[in-house]
Write a protein that holds these residues in place. Sequence first.
Motif, short mmCIF file in Angstrom:
data_model
loop_
_atom_site.label_atom_id
_atom_site.label_comp_id
_atom_site.label_asym_id
_atom_site.label_seq_id
_atom_site.Cartn_x
_atom_site.Cartn_y
_atom_site.Cartn_z
N ALA A 185 0.85 -1.08 -0.22
CA ALA A 185 -0.04 -0.08 -0.24
C ALA A 185 1.08 1.23 0.28
O ALA A 185 0.24 2.34 -0.43
N THR A 186 2.25 1.46 0.18
CA THR A 186 3.43 2.52 0.80
C THR A 186 3.88 2.72 -0.93
O THR A 186 4.63 3.59 -1.05
N GLN A 191 -1.35 2.04 -5.96
CA GLN A 191 -2.02 2.96 -6.20
C GLN A 191 -3.59 1.80 -6.37
O GLN A 191 -4.60 2.08 -5.89
N ARG A 194 -4.30 0.78 -2.84
CA ARG A 194 -4.77 1.63 -2.09
C ARG A 194 -6.22 1.98 -2.45
O ARG A 194 -6.64 2.48 -1.84
N VAL A 239 -5.14 7.44 2.90
CA VAL A 239 -5.82 6.69 2.20
C VAL A 239 -7.77 6.61 2.58
O VAL A 239 -8.00 6.88 1.98
#
Length: 262
Positions: A185-186, A191, A194, A239
């Motif tokens: 997620a980082t 994307q 996320r 997010v």
Amino acid sequence: MPEFFDTHAHLDYPDYANDLAEIIARAKAAGIVKIISIGTDLESSRRAIELAEKFENVFAAIGWHPSNAHEAPADIRAPLRALAVHPKVVAIGETGLDYHRLPGKEEEASYKQRQAEIFQQQLEIAIESGLNCVIHQRDAFDDTLAQLKPLAGKVRGVFHCFGENVARMKQVLEIGSLVSFTGIATFKNGQNVRETLAATPPDKFMLETDCPYLAPVPYRGKRCEPAYVKEISEVAAQVRKCTPEELSEMTCRTAKAFFPKI
């Protein structure tokens, strides 16, 4: 400091042989208050239990990883059944299906069948023992979901290291299962993860490292460890447009409900 759980770590791996106590201490210092060490075969599962006995804030999941299914005994139910009664065993797994590296065409069908057999045995033990499952799937989403779906209502799974789209997340939730998000997620190229994280209902997801793999930014490419849930949580809160405290409350509550023995 908001508190979080690392719901998927491989603390028994040799990567941590020399400094595990320090890693556990760093996790505590970062607010990571509970860690689940995941078994990948019977020996790994036994090591996970030993670590859970040694460290108060460590718990164990016991299972056989699908990538190693060809090495499994014909029936793993008896030894898993014996391990599942341990008070710090909180789940069965990781188990599921993995088609990422298939053998040649002549062996493909038997390879997939063996994975499905071992998966089914672990689902049976989960139902018997009243535990939920940690689900691994790679390039095998439809088959994994199809095998789990008939047992909806009897056992739930958490699809760990979830990297699928919003539609597939909803398919998982429809059968009563959950998803869990890692350091992907980082990543700059994360994307899609996320977007799924943002769309997942607040009581349907957890956080994990899958360490020693998938260290989040800014540690990407290095050995991952449970303390890095902190970095994952910071991105997840951004997010989801919530505070770290709100994220802590929702993810820890979800984990406690999914892993009651934790």
